[in-house]
Design a protein around this motif. Structure first.
Motif, PDB file in Angstrom:
ATOM      1  N   ALA A 258       0.825  -1.207   0.000  1.00  0.00           N
ATOM      2  CA  ALA A 258       0.000   0.000   0.000  1.00  0.00           C
ATOM      3  C   ALA A 258       0.859   1.258   0.000  1.00  0.00           C
ATOM      4  O   ALA A 258       0.394   2.323  -0.422  1.00  0.00           O
ATOM      5  N   ASP A 259       2.108   1.136   0.414  1.00  0.00           N
ATOM      6  CA  ASP A 259       3.006   2.296   0.424  1.00  0.00           C
ATOM      7  C   ASP A 259       3.323   2.790  -0.984  1.00  0.00           C
ATOM      8  O   ASP A 259       3.769   3.926  -1.158  1.00  0.00           O
ATOM      9  N   LEU A 260       3.067   1.966  -1.985  1.00  0.00           N
ATOM     10  CA  LEU A 260       3.342   2.352  -3.366  1.00  0.00           C
ATOM     11  C   LEU A 260       2.147   3.009  -4.051  1.00  0.00           C
ATOM     12  O   LEU A 260       2.235   3.395  -5.220  1.00  0.00           O
ATOM     13  N   LEU A 261       1.033   3.151  -3.326  1.00  0.00           N
ATOM     14  CA  LEU A 261      -0.197   3.684  -3.915  1.00  0.00           C
ATOM     15  C   LEU A 261      -0.360   5.169  -3.644  1.00  0.00           C
ATOM     16  O   LEU A 261       0.012   5.655  -2.576  1.00  0.00           O
ATOM     17  N   GLN A 262      -0.959   5.852  -4.602  1.00  0.00           N
ATOM     18  CA  GLN A 262      -1.434   7.210  -4.374  1.00  0.00           C
ATOM     19  C   GLN A 262      -2.753   7.092  -3.604  1.00  0.00           C
ATOM     20  O   GLN A 262      -3.414   6.061  -3.655  1.00  0.00           O
ATOM     21  N   GLU A 263      -3.148   8.161  -2.911  1.00  0.00           N
ATOM     22  CA  GLU A 263      -4.373   8.108  -2.102  1.00  0.00           C
ATOM     23  C   GLU A 263      -5.595   7.747  -2.943  1.00  0.00           C
ATOM     24  O   GLU A 263      -6.446   6.985  -2.502  1.00  0.00           O
ATOM     25  N   GLU A 264      -5.674   8.256  -4.167  1.00  0.00           N
ATOM     26  CA  GLU A 264      -6.831   7.927  -5.010  1.00  0.00           C
ATOM     27  C   GLU A 264      -6.854   6.452  -5.377  1.00  0.00           C
ATOM     28  O   GLU A 264      -7.916   5.839  -5.466  1.00  0.00           O
ATOM     29  N   GLN A 265      -5.670   5.847  -5.583  1.00  0.00           N
ATOM     30  CA  GLN A 265      -5.602   4.412  -5.872  1.00  0.00           C
ATOM     31  C   GLN A 265      -6.050   3.609  -4.655  1.00  0.00           C
ATOM     32  O   GLN A 265      -6.780   2.629  -4.789  1.00  0.00           O
TER      33      GLN A 265
ATOM     34  N   GLY B 272      -8.078   4.587  -2.308  1.00  0.00           N
ATOM     35  CA  GLY B 272      -9.522   4.759  -2.197  1.00  0.00           C
ATOM     36  C   GLY B 272     -10.270   3.862  -3.166  1.00  0.00           C
ATOM     37  O   GLY B 272     -11.295   3.258  -2.818  1.00  0.00           O
ATOM     38  N   PHE B 273      -9.760   3.777  -4.394  1.00  0.00           N
ATOM     39  CA  PHE B 273     -10.373   2.908  -5.399  1.00  0.00           C
ATOM     40  C   PHE B 273     -10.367   1.459  -4.925  1.00  0.00           C
ATOM     41  O   PHE B 273     -11.375   0.758  -5.018  1.00  0.00           O
ATOM     42  N   LEU B 274      -9.228   0.992  -4.379  1.00  0.00           N
ATOM     43  CA  LEU B 274      -9.133  -0.396  -3.917  1.00  0.00           C
ATOM     44  C   LEU B 274     -10.057  -0.653  -2.729  1.00  0.00           C
ATOM     45  O   LEU B 274     -10.666  -1.719  -2.630  1.00  0.00           O
ATOM     46  N   ARG B 275     -10.179   0.332  -1.845  1.00  0.00           N
ATOM     47  CA  ARG B 275     -11.090   0.172  -0.707  1.00  0.00           C
ATOM     48  C   ARG B 275     -12.540   0.021  -1.179  1.00  0.00           C
ATOM     49  O   ARG B 275     -13.307  -0.751  -0.601  1.00  0.00           O
ATOM     50  N   ARG B 276     -12.905   0.767  -2.209  1.00  0.00           N
ATOM     51  CA  ARG B 276     -14.264   0.656  -2.749  1.00  0.00           C
ATOM     52  C   ARG B 276     -14.456  -0.646  -3.527  1.00  0.00           C
ATOM     53  O   ARG B 276     -15.502  -1.276  -3.439  1.00  0.00           O
ATOM     54  N   ARG B 277     -13.455  -1.020  -4.281  1.00  0.00           N
ATOM     55  CA  ARG B 277     -13.566  -2.216  -5.114  1.00  0.00           C
ATOM     56  C   ARG B 277     -13.533  -3.500  -4.300  1.00  0.00           C
ATOM     57  O   ARG B 277     -14.189  -4.489  -4.641  1.00  0.00           O
ATOM     58  N   TYR B 278     -12.740  -3.496  -3.211  1.00  0.00           N
ATOM     59  CA  TYR B 278     -12.601  -4.685  -2.370  1.00  0.00           C
ATOM     60  C   TYR B 278     -12.953  -4.331  -0.926  1.00  0.00           C
ATOM     61  O   TYR B 278     -12.088  -4.297  -0.052  1.00  0.00           O
ATOM     62  N   PRO B 279     -14.242  -4.058  -0.676  1.00  0.00           N
ATOM     63  CA  PRO B 279     -14.627  -3.704   0.694  1.00  0.00           C
ATOM     64  C   PRO B 279     -14.293  -4.869   1.632  1.00  0.00           C
ATOM     65  O   PRO B 279     -14.464  -6.023   1.285  1.00  0.00           O
ATOM     66  N   GLY B 280     -13.808  -4.550   2.791  1.00  0.00           N
ATOM     67  CA  GLY B 280     -13.415  -5.591   3.733  1.00  0.00           C
ATOM     68  C   GLY B 280     -11.959  -5.986   3.606  1.00  0.00           C
ATOM     69  O   GLY B 280     -11.400  -6.612   4.508  1.00  0.00           O
ATOM     70  N   ALA B 281     -11.329  -5.647   2.474  1.00  0.00           N
ATOM     71  CA  ALA B 281      -9.903  -5.943   2.306  1.00  0.00           C
ATOM     72  C   ALA B 281      -9.096  -4.979   3.168  1.00  0.00           C
ATOM     73  O   ALA B 281      -9.525  -3.855   3.436  1.00  0.00           O
TER      74      ALA B 281
END
Length: 146
Positions: free
Chosen positions: A40-47, A49-58
């Motif tokens: 997750a350290d390699l992600l931008q905040e928008e990325q 956020g996208f992953l949190r929405r796409r994989y809720p609970g992850a």
């Protein structure tokens, strides 16, 4: 299930699907699991956020930066606490087979020899309670699975 959050969307989805396919092939598709997105350290905040929405609970973690690991520890602890029930069991002396089976599925197993037999305090998965019901001993709270 740990996946690389730094992969592009398609690669990440394919990676997750590949693991799911293997789990199906080995008859483990029904096994409970937690999706952990590492790097997750390699992600931008928008990325992120996208992953949190796409994989809720992850859970988003970074093993390198050690971020999100406390949340992961809590999630794993809670996962097992919800599924494991404290029990007190009394096995007759000589029933080593049943005690061995308990060790295969139980956790925090503590054994004490008493006059009546082998007293075992342990945590069992809820789905295994019936298997050891004939050995149950203890308070009503323990018998109720609380």
């Amino acid at each position: 299930h740990v996946a690389d959050a730094s992969l592009d969307d398609r690669e990440l989805e394919e990676s997750i699907e590949a693991v799911e396919k293997v789990l199906e092939e080995i008859d483990a598709a029904d096994m409970p699991r937690l999706l952990v997105l590492n790097k997750a350290d390699l992600l931008q905040e928008e990325q992120a956020g996208f992953l949190r929405r796409r994989y809720p609970g992850a859970l988003l973690v970074s093993a390198l930066r050690k971020t999100g690991l406390d949340e992961l520890r809590r999630a794993v602890r809670d996962f097992f606490r919800e599924r494991m029930v404290p029990v007190e069991l009394l096995f007759p002396y000589g029933d080593g087979k049943a005690i061995g089976e308990l060790y295969e599925v139980g956790a925090e197993v503590n054994i004490e020899s008493i006059a009546e037999g082998v007293l075992v305090r342990a945590r069992l998965p809820r789905e295994e309670l019936g298997r050891f019901a004939r050995f149950r001993r203890g308070t009503g709270e323990e018998r109720d699975g609380r």
